[in-house]
Enzyme design. Structure first.
Site, mmCIF file in Angstrom:
data_model
loop_
_atom_site.group_PDB
_atom_site.id
_atom_site.type_symbol
_atom_site.label_atom_id
_atom_site.label_comp_id
_atom_site.label_asym_id
_atom_site.label_seq_id
_atom_site.Cartn_x
_atom_site.Cartn_y
_atom_site.Cartn_z
ATOM 1 N N GLN A 99 0.904 -1.168 -0.068
ATOM 2 C CA GLN A 99 0.056 0.100 0.006
ATOM 3 C C GLN A 99 0.862 1.239 -0.144
ATOM 4 O OE1 GLN A 99 -2.054 1.820 3.257
ATOM 5 N NE2 GLN A 99 -3.972 1.334 2.165
ATOM 6 N N TYR A 180 -5.615 10.872 4.416
ATOM 7 C CA TYR A 180 -4.196 10.994 4.138
ATOM 8 C C TYR A 180 -4.023 11.720 2.755
ATOM 9 C CZ TYR A 180 -3.459 7.871 7.829
ATOM 10 O OH TYR A 180 -3.408 7.380 9.188
ATOM 11 N N ARG A 227 -7.740 2.567 -2.663
ATOM 12 C CA ARG A 227 -8.601 2.156 -1.698
ATOM 13 C C ARG A 227 -9.372 3.817 -1.367
ATOM 14 N NH1 ARG A 227 -7.592 1.065 4.741
ATOM 15 N NH2 ARG A 227 -9.248 -0.437 4.871
ATOM 16 N N GLY A 313 -9.100 -6.711 9.212
ATOM 17 C CA GLY A 313 -8.229 -5.846 9.680
ATOM 18 C C GLY A 313 -7.828 -6.588 11.176
#
Length: 354
Positions: A99, A180, A227, A313
């Site tokens: 990622q 982000y 994502r 997760g």
């Protein structure tokens, strides 16, 4: 009818099942120059029973780092160290994507080397604090990226993607979620630009689409995922035009034929279904199950066609053999979240298997 335990063809990459490990920051890049370590290789190899592993966020440049001890993919030293990780995963029959995550304004000068400072689409300080080598600090106002710096940042993503392939990864995921840099461009509260990179929805989605285009051109669209987390307020993000915004983003990304879209669900299942209907390739879903971690009941979302792959997760932290446990109906170890970030093997590679 497909089930979670069936194999899946992800753009020509064969997955053993439809259960994926979601990306999770672990802050254990204690190797030289923020390189992964042998302990990280063990951690990922333990979880190679996943159909797909998506690594923790990996900064595509020195300036992209947000948190302490997070790994990069921008130096020869890091590429060589990641090769140990990918070799270990492949030896166990796994598939692993890196990622690529640029933290943008979710950073701090204490974490960055030299005179680097956090950057963002606009000089808007996020609310909140961040852990740094010097302790907990308030976020600071980021430097607004110039046109040239935006172009350089896009190029950094493409270079990091090439580095990922050199390091043996099967592909990369672009992190466009969780507040982000890519989502900072999407969100009008973080992006107050009035040029071609902000203002209208069309201009706010431009950065994410350009990053995806550059990365797909660099390594092939069949090795690139993306994502998103619509309506996610994490890291002081506010999106008031969620459906219009993400419909536009998906419309911009769809012609690229990226190998997958990975949606982290934060609210509206109907929006999830509408975006899934508009997406031409594989659709990965990390379903909203708060306050509980995603569990075995979410596998039904594959059977009813809501998603092609379900990502887990927290349950993957504590259960390295999660697919086997899901097939057996449990039992499941409980994650020790006090040991999730930083530290040694405890809460990392010491969880028992069946």
């Amino acid at each position: 009818m497909a089930t979670a335990f069936d194999g899946y063809d992800l753009g020509g990459t064969k997955l053993a099942n439809r259960i994926a490990m979601a990306p999770m920051t672990r802050s254990r890049a204690h190797g030289p120059g923020l390189s992964p370590t042998s302990l990280m290789a063990t951690y990922y190899a333990q979880r190679a029973g996943a159909g797909l592993i998506i690594t923790e966020g990996v900064q595509p440049s020195v300036a992209g780092q947000g948190y302490t001890d997070t790994p990069g993919l921008h130096s020869d030293e890091q590429i060589a160290a990641w090769r140990e990780v990918t070799d270990a995963v492949h030896a166990e029959g796994g598939v692993i994507f890196a990622q690529l995550m640029h933290a943008g304004r979710i950073s701090h000068p204490d974490t960055l080397p030299g005179d680097l400072v956090p950057v963002g689409p606009s000089a808007v300080r996020p609310a909140g604090q961040i852990f740094t080598p010097g302790g907990l600090r308030d976020f600071e106002t980021p430097k607004e990226l110039t046109e040239d710096e935006i172009a350089a940042t896009i190029a950094d993503f493409a270079t990091a993607a090439r580095n990922a392939i050199s390091a043996g990864f099967d592909g990369v995921e672009i992190h466009g979620a969780n507040g982000y840099l890519v989502q900072q461009f999407l969100s009008a509260n973080a992006n107050r630009r009035t040029d071609g990179w902000g203002g209208s929805i069309e201009d706010r989605v431009r950065f994410g689409v350009q990053v995806a285009t550059a990365v797909a051109d660099a390594i092939g669209a069949d090795r690139v995922g993306f994502r998103i987390s619509p309506a996610n307020t994490y890291n002081d993000i506010a999106e008031e035009d969620v459906e219009e915004l993400y419909t536009a983003l998906v419309a911009g990304l769809a012609p690229l034929n990226l190998v997958y879209l990975h949606l982290m669900e934060t609210s509206d299942r109907e929006l999830t279904r509408r975006l899934r209907d508009r997406w031409p390739t594989a659709f990965l879903l990390n379903p909203l199950t708060h306050p509980e971690p995603t569990g075995p009941e979410s596998l039904a979302l594959i059977e009813d066609g809501t998603a092609d792959v379900i990502t887990f997760g927290a349950l993957f932290l504590a259960n390295p053999d999660l697919p086997a446990r899901l097939a057996a109906g449990g039992p499941f170890n409980t994650p020790d979240l006090a040991k999730a970030f930083g530290g040694d093997h405890q809460g990392y590679t010491d969880y028992p298997t069946l």
